[in-house]
Design a protein around this motif. Structure first.
Motif, PDB file in Angstrom:
ATOM      1  N   TYR A 107       7.736  -4.198   1.368  1.00 63.50           N
ATOM      2  CA  TYR A 107       7.980  -2.807   1.749  1.00 63.50           C
ATOM      3  C   TYR A 107       8.116  -1.922   0.509  1.00 63.50           C
ATOM      4  O   TYR A 107       7.535  -0.836   0.433  1.00 63.50           O
ATOM      5  N   SER A 149       6.939  -7.656  11.080  1.00 64.95           N
ATOM      6  CA  SER A 149       7.192  -6.678  12.145  1.00 64.95           C
ATOM      7  C   SER A 149       8.357  -5.763  11.778  1.00 64.95           C
ATOM      8  O   SER A 149       8.360  -4.582  12.129  1.00 64.95           O
ATOM      9  N   LYS A 150       9.339  -6.308  11.065  1.00 69.05           N
ATOM     10  CA  LYS A 150      10.464  -5.484  10.617  1.00 69.05           C
ATOM     11  C   LYS A 150      10.015  -4.453   9.592  1.00 69.05           C
ATOM     12  O   LYS A 150      10.587  -3.361   9.487  1.00 69.05           O
ATOM     13  N   GLY A 164       6.850  -3.265   9.507  1.00 71.94           N
ATOM     14  CA  GLY A 164       5.777  -2.435  10.066  1.00 71.94           C
ATOM     15  C   GLY A 164       4.471  -2.591   9.322  1.00 71.94           C
ATOM     16  O   GLY A 164       3.659  -1.665   9.261  1.00 71.94           O
ATOM     17  N   THR A 180       0.910  -5.018   8.554  1.00 70.39           N
ATOM     18  CA  THR A 180       0.033  -6.091   9.020  1.00 70.39           C
ATOM     19  C   THR A 180      -0.862  -6.562   7.883  1.00 70.39           C
ATOM     20  O   THR A 180      -1.248  -5.779   7.024  1.00 70.39           O
ATOM     21  N   PRO A 235      -1.997   1.708   6.805  1.00 70.30           N
ATOM     22  CA  PRO A 235      -1.188   2.115   7.962  1.00 70.30           C
ATOM     23  C   PRO A 235      -2.006   2.923   8.971  1.00 70.30           C
ATOM     24  O   PRO A 235      -2.758   3.825   8.609  1.00 70.30           O
ATOM     25  N   ASP A 236      -1.876   2.551  10.233  1.00 72.05           N
ATOM     26  CA  ASP A 236      -2.505   3.229  11.360  1.00 72.05           C
ATOM     27  C   ASP A 236      -4.024   3.109  11.360  1.00 72.05           C
ATOM     28  O   ASP A 236      -4.713   3.863  12.045  1.00 72.05           O
ATOM     29  N   ASP A 291      -4.889  -2.327  11.838  1.00 78.40           N
ATOM     30  CA  ASP A 291      -3.436  -2.255  11.884  1.00 78.40           C
ATOM     31  C   ASP A 291      -2.963  -2.058  13.320  1.00 78.40           C
ATOM     32  O   ASP A 291      -2.037  -2.736  13.791  1.00 78.40           O
ATOM     33  N   ARG A 292      -3.600  -1.141  14.050  1.00 83.37           N
ATOM     34  CA  ARG A 292      -3.199  -0.870  15.440  1.00 83.37           C
ATOM     35  C   ARG A 292      -3.486  -2.079  16.338  1.00 83.37           C
ATOM     36  O   ARG A 292      -2.681  -2.431  17.192  1.00 83.37           O
ATOM     37  N   LYS A 294      -0.878  -4.904  15.649  1.00 78.78           N
ATOM     38  CA  LYS A 294       0.447  -4.555  16.160  1.00 78.78           C
ATOM     39  C   LYS A 294       0.474  -4.635  17.685  1.00 78.78           C
ATOM     40  O   LYS A 294       1.463  -5.092  18.276  1.00 78.78           O
ATOM     41  N   TYR A 319       1.157  -9.854  13.338  1.00 81.23           N
ATOM     42  CA  TYR A 319       1.212  -9.101  12.087  1.00 81.23           C
ATOM     43  C   TYR A 319       0.660  -9.906  10.910  1.00 81.23           C
ATOM     44  O   TYR A 319       0.432  -9.365   9.842  1.00 81.23           O
TER      45      TYR A 319
END
Length: 586
Positions: A242, A548-549, A551, A553, A568-569, A573-574, A577, A582
């Motif tokens: 992260y 998952s914590k 966010g 993948t 992201p997004d 990724d979508r 999720k 992940y």
């Protein structure tokens, strides 16, 4: 005559101790040519040397290298460290508005290139000294000409994040916030602190910060200075996934208006962060070559394959392979040790550990956010510190490699390792430890003289050489390059399989954890305040819980199968999720 270079390690060369074997056995010397002669150290004439390699084989100190070079490198020397010293060919090119990455083995000139670009080192073009006029002529017609003129005139200001952040507490004492206030020339202190998650850390003394907090503090200090050229050396060491992605976002914002260059060994993050990549290759400590810029994905994949298509050069005997299905030996039913649930409290922080077990012969990976108690957990198991209730008493022998490695004794590497295990010189240990981790040429070196990466490799081997039942390795990938991380993972994995010993590995390199682990122990909680160590579980279940914590993948590159972080997004990724997968969704 083919182009070749002769390099003599000035520290290892000991003419008064070795009997001058290099001079004695050189055939050109015996015929009257002064190919090799002794001054204070051995000096080899590259013009007369025929490359027979006899002096290399005869030198008892392993101080000599004779290396043949591609002829197209002739005349492209950028810097050489004196007679028979390391030589660098070419330079990376800074590009405003982009992040330029440098990828290559340790010891192939990345730091030398950055010293030149930052103005700390004046290039000598392979000679004793070069004038600025010669330097400008050498780079005439290239993108570097104007940049080097700016360096010469002092018109380019540089901000640099050092590689080894462990030294920060030695040179600065006091609150972290005071350090950042002193360097905040851009008036962005609050914004940078928030983006890097340093709000709690800056209230404490620098000496009390964890490795991840020190790393982010160094990155913040670099960004806050007002400069034209920003250089970041290994930004991901000690950071969790992260934090690595947060740092990547801050650096990308900086690159939109400034010139940014980065050296990084985490391929997933480098791929996500860099627009262009320069590859360095060569013989570590002998010579290094910087390639032209390549697109990030293309450059990384070529580096992994070991073949540079545009240059038509093979830089490695075999490719670095990322296996889709890492073969697993089933975890045995014999439990080596069970540890109870326990707590460990410090001022402002509390760690809660769920009880668990470690099986005989397994490798247990440990992942989680920084400052959630991973190193504290390992120290309790190692017996370095006690838990609050003094419940943890493991009835097994433990060998422990701490997060920060340092040379506590001033002795040669070989002597240090022989004290731990006299069998280190046997063919088994040479094959399993010394050769894969490239320690054979370090055996005569003193611990105090080793770089961070060299000391890390020695510490890994030292830990595995001790007679124990349980081996604890805290962040073994720190300061290692891509190849060294891969070899370290293989050494650890083979050690557990061959000996039936149990190993616990704490690390933030997803591929290293994926490659070595049978099961996973996940840490959760609020960094710096509260940590929870969950019970060990299977790899897919554990990685899905962890990612998952965060966010995040992960996927594999279609060409090399290496780990990559999904943007992201993005569509992938979508998809992952939505499926609840992940981690390497197939």
């Amino acid at each position: 005559m083919p182009l070749r270079i002769a390099v003599v390690d000035r520290e290892r060369c000991q003419p008064k101790k070795c009997g001058q074997e290099c001079v004695k056995y050189c055939p050109r010397v015996r015929t009257g040519d002064e190919t090799v002669k002794i001054e204070d150290k051995a000096v080899i004439s590259e013009n007369l040397c025929v490359g027979c390699g006899i002096c290399v084989k005869k030198c008892p100190m392993h101080a000599i290298w004779i290396v043949g070079l591609p002829e197209e490198l002739e005349g492209r020397e950028v810097h050489r460290y004196g007679k028979n010293g390391f030589v660098l060919y070419n330079l990376p090119v800074p590009r405003k508005g982009y992040v330029v990455g440098i990828l290559g083995p340790n010891g192939t000139g990345k730091s030398t290139a950055i010293k030149i670009l930052s103005g700390q080192l004046k290039p000598n073009l392979g000679k004793e000294e070069a004038s600025w006029e010669e330097i400008f002529d050498r780079f005439a017609g290239t993108e570097l000409l104007d940049y080097l003129k700016g360096i010469k005139e002092g018109a380019i200001r540089v901000s640099q994040k050092p590689q080894y952040i462990e030294a920060i507490p030695k040179v600065y004492s006091g609150k972290a916030i005071e350090l950042l206030k002193r360097v905040d020339e851009r008036g962005m202190l609050d914004a940078v602190v928030e983006k890097l998650g340093l709000a709690e850390a800056i209230k404490r003394d620098v000496k009390d910060l964890s490795g991840g907090e020190l790393q982010r503090l160094a990155i913040a200090a670099c960004i806050l200075r007002d400069a034209d050229f920003y250089f970041f050396d290994e930004v991901t060491s000690y950071l969790d996934i992260y934090q690595r992605i947060a740092v990547a976002g801050v650096i990308r914002e900086l690159a939109a208006e400034k010139t940014v260059m980065i050296v990084e060994h985490d391929l997933a993050i480098l791929d996500m962060l860099a627009d262009f990549v320069h590859i360095t290759y060569g013989t570590p400590g002998v010579f290094g070559v910087v390639t032209n810029a390549k697109g990030a994905r293309v450059g990384i994949n070529q580096y992994l394959r070991g073949y540079l298509a545009e240059e038509n050069i093979r830089i490695r005997d075999k490719p670095i392979e990322f296996e889709v299905f890492q073969p697993r030996e089933s975890v045995g039913e014999n439990i080596l040790v069970e540890y109870p649930s326990f707590t460990k409290s410090y001022e402002g922080f509390r760690l809660e550990v769920e009880g668990g077990e470690i099986y005989q012969g397994e490798v247990l990976g440990v992942v989680g956010s920084n400052a959630t108690g991973k190193s504290t957990f390992v120290k309790v198991l190692a017996g370095v510190i006690e838990d609050d209730e003094k419940k943890v008493e493991l009835d097994v022998k433990v060998s422990y490699k701490p997060q920060y490695v340092k040379a506590d004794v001033n002795m040669q590497v070989g002597m240090f390792l022989r004290r731990i295990n006299p069998m280190i010189d046997s063919s088994y240990y040479k094959t399993e430890f010394l050769k894969p981790l490239m320690l054979e040429n370090l055996m005569d070196r003193y611990l105090d003289d080793l770089s961070g990466g060299e000391l890390q490799r020695v510490a890994i081997v030292a830990c595995l050489l001790r007679e124990a039942d349980l081996y604890l390795l805290d962040e073994p990938s720190a300061h290692l390059d891509v190849e060294q991380r891969t070899e370290a993972a293989r050494v650890i994995r083979r050690f557990a399989l061959n000996t039936g010993k149990s190993v616990l590995v704490v690390d933030h390199d997803i591929y290293l954890i994926d490659m070595v682990s049978d099961r996973l122990l996940v840490f959760e909680g609020q960094p710096g305040k509260h940590g929870i160590a969950r019970r060990p579980r299977g790899m897919r279940e554990g990685m899905n819980l962890f990612l998952s914590k965060l966010g995040i993948t992960f996927r594999r590159d279609e060409e090399t199968k290496r780990p990559r972080v999904n943007k992201p997004d993005s569509r992938l990724d979508r998809e992952q999720k939505a499926a609840g997968e992940y981690y390497y969704y197939f």
